[in-house]
Design a protein around this motif. Structure first.
Motif, mmCIF file in Angstrom:
data_model
loop_
_atom_site.group_PDB
_atom_site.id
_atom_site.type_symbol
_atom_site.label_atom_id
_atom_site.label_comp_id
_atom_site.label_asym_id
_atom_site.label_seq_id
_atom_site.Cartn_x
_atom_site.Cartn_y
_atom_site.Cartn_z
ATOM 1 N N UNK A 309 0.864 -1.180 0.000
ATOM 2 C CA UNK A 309 0.000 0.000 0.000
ATOM 3 C C UNK A 309 0.904 1.235 0.000
ATOM 4 N N UNK A 310 1.496 1.548 -1.172
ATOM 5 C CA UNK A 310 2.529 2.597 -1.222
ATOM 6 C C UNK A 310 2.048 3.954 -0.713
ATOM 7 N N UNK A 311 2.692 4.473 0.345
ATOM 8 C CA UNK A 311 2.203 5.717 0.953
ATOM 9 C C UNK A 311 2.219 6.892 -0.015
ATOM 10 N N UNK A 312 3.229 6.949 -0.875
ATOM 11 C CA UNK A 312 3.316 8.128 -1.744
ATOM 12 C C UNK A 312 2.350 8.101 -2.925
ATOM 13 N N UNK A 313 1.539 7.070 -3.024
ATOM 14 C CA UNK A 313 0.498 7.070 -4.052
ATOM 15 C C UNK A 313 -0.400 8.301 -3.876
ATOM 16 N N UNK A 314 -0.602 8.690 -2.614
ATOM 17 C CA UNK A 314 -1.413 9.892 -2.327
ATOM 18 C C UNK A 314 -0.788 11.122 -2.977
ATOM 19 N N UNK A 315 0.544 11.177 -3.004
ATOM 20 C CA UNK A 315 1.202 12.334 -3.627
ATOM 21 C C UNK A 315 1.072 12.277 -5.151
ATOM 22 N N UNK A 316 1.149 11.075 -5.718
ATOM 23 C CA UNK A 316 0.975 10.939 -7.173
ATOM 24 C C UNK A 316 -0.424 11.418 -7.557
ATOM 25 N N UNK A 317 -1.422 10.977 -6.809
ATOM 26 C CA UNK A 317 -2.803 11.399 -7.088
ATOM 27 C C UNK A 317 -2.940 12.918 -6.996
ATOM 28 N N UNK A 318 -2.345 13.494 -5.958
ATOM 29 C CA UNK A 318 -2.446 14.946 -5.773
ATOM 30 C C UNK A 318 -1.796 15.685 -6.950
ATOM 31 N N UNK A 319 -0.660 15.169 -7.400
ATOM 32 C CA UNK A 319 0.097 15.800 -8.492
ATOM 33 C C UNK A 319 -0.704 15.811 -9.794
ATOM 34 N N UNK A 320 -1.498 14.770 -10.014
ATOM 35 C CA UNK A 320 -2.258 14.656 -11.264
ATOM 36 C C UNK A 320 -3.762 14.855 -11.034
ATOM 37 N N UNK A 321 -4.092 15.504 -9.942
ATOM 38 C CA UNK A 321 -5.493 15.810 -9.621
ATOM 39 C C UNK A 321 -6.414 14.601 -9.781
#
Ligand SMILES: *Cc1c(COP(=O)(O)O)cnc(C)c1O
Length: 433
Positions: A309-321
């Motif tokens: 459950x990669x934590x930084x997936x949340x940052x990827x989502x935020x970056x690409x709205x």
């Protein structure tokens, strides 16, 4: 610069707050409010700059508003006391060797930067000592401990499960001394993590001493990883190979690749990224199906990528709205079994003489299979193969030379304190220091 939480339920934080807190109060990850593009003049001339000069320009875009120029420069130059060469493996495939730091893995860059930035904030506030608690199953402990070694005003406690880390991993954080204390916990990694979590929640303990974490989701560990993407581009530009550049990142928690995506947002001319997974291929499945289904991690020979459950997936989502379409346009995926990783290490060694570690092997193979005509690929070689000695020697059937830095750790004397997994005794110990 303000930092917002990916969950949008916590107040915005200053850089200092984001670094000291690590995770936002709503459990979201901090993101810088703006990502500043670098001027075209910088890219025109980048091949003539040193790694440290390039990194300082990138650091200035993120941290320049909050840290005085001379301090930031010193932090950057001191962090990058080793090279990150892009080495040609075969025609159009290059290895970005991130293993020339103190613990021979890429986490050295973020670990060293964060330690120095935190040290600056402590000095600025004239604060008493700050104590970093870190639970480790092996590699994080060594990168954090070595990153913070000798940094004034900070003491690090590394908690690790007795008998459950390899000898070389253990030596990398138990032989340091100075401001590093290793606590050998009679329990599992989960027990170590529970002790750390309980410590952060204990009011009496927090009144007694200032505690902070050095988690990999911390912005001060995460953002500096962007530095070497720019330097990779500079090195390839110098040899006329930077057009149509594809960057491939062996990924677990997705912090490393996300820093590269930030670089692209700042104008770094990377054509596309590949996220290469081992059997823990949640992101790969997400790219195919647009469904994100976290699951328990599976143990593989590329164990630093065993993340369900990669934590930084949340940052990827935020970056690409949150747009799956936008994500899939810039990032493609790959996934490899242990068998395929073994096969890749062996074949690359036989064909090119280049020895990959199991993580880098995932990156190399994804380029071999995925590069299109006219593209040049660089994969991130995230650790030295000698860190996975038994696995790699077993694959190639030859002895692997152990770098002097790793040998030096092996010669050190282990110093650690035995600790029960029971919180009361851990707390009693900390209340006395
Ligand atoms: C941590 C680590 C990775 C995974 O990096 P993420 O930022 O978690 O995606 C890959 N390889 C090695 C050797 C690592 O230590």
């Amino acid at each position: 610069m303000k930092y917002y939480s990916t969950n949008h339920q916590a107040p915005e934080a200053s850089l200092q707050e984001a670094v000291v807190k690590g995770l936002a109060s709503d459990k979201g990850l901090y993101m810088p409010e703006v990502i500043k593009p670098l001027p075209s003049l910088f890219y025109d001339n980048i091949e003539n700059l040193s790694f440290q000069e390039i990194a300082y320009q990138v650091a200035d875009a993120f941290f320049g508003e909050d840290v005085p120029a001379d301090v930031l420069k010193e932090i950057v130059y001191d962090t990058l006391s080793f090279d990150v060469p892009a080495v040609k493996v075969k025609e159009n495939i290059y290895s970005l060797e991130l293993f020339h730091g103190p613990t021979l893995a890429f986490k050295d860059v973020g670990g060293r930067f964060m330690a120095r930035l935190l040290g600056y904030f402590i000095r600025k506030e004239g604060q008493k000592q700050v104590n970093v608690l870190v639970a480790t199953s092996g590699d994080t402990g060594s990168a954090v401990a070595n990153g913070f070694l000798g940094v004034e005003g900070i003491h690090v406690y590394v908690l690790y499960p007795k008998g459950k880390v390899s000898e070389i991993q253990e030596k990398q954080f138990t032989t340091l001394g100075q401001n590093i204390t290793a606590l050998e916990v009679d329990g599992t990694f989960d027990d170590c993590q529970a002790l750390v979590k309980n410590a952060f929640m204990d009011a009496e303990l927090n009144a007694h001493m200032k505690l902070t974490s050095a988690n990999s989701i911390n912005v001060a560990r995460f953002l500096p990883q962007a530095f070497y993407y720019f330097y990779a581009y500079a090195q390839l530009k110098k040899v006329g190979k930077a057009d149509n550049l594809v960057v491939c990142v062996p990924s677990g928690n997705f912090g490393n690749i996300t820093a590269g995506l930030f670089g692209k947002r700042m104008g770094l001319p990377v054509k596309r990224f590949i996220a290469s997974n081992n059997a823990n291929d949640i992101f790969y499945q997400y790219l195919q199906t647009a469904q994100y289904n976290p699951c328990p991690s599976k143990a593989t020979i590329a164990n630093a990528m065993d993340v369900g459950d990669p934590s930084n997936f949340a940052r990827v989502l935020a970056l690409y709205e949150n747009s799956h379409k936008a994500i899939a346009k810039e990032i493609s995926g790959a996934t490899y079994t242990d068998e395929q990783i073994r096969e890749t290490v062996k074949k690359a060694y036989q064909e090119t003489g280049y020895l990959l570690d199991p993580h880098g092997a995932c990156g190399y193979r994804a380029l071999e299979e995925g590069l299109q005509d006219g593209e040049v690929g660089v994969f991130l070689e995230t650790a030295h193969p000698a860190k996975f000695l038994e696995t790699v020697e077993g694959i190639i059937g030859e002895q692997v030379e152990i770098p002097a830095k790793l040998q030096a750790f092996m010669k050190g004397t282990k110093q650690s304190l035995p600790m029960s997994k029971d919180f009361a005794s851990f707390k009693a110990y900390l209340m006395k220091v």
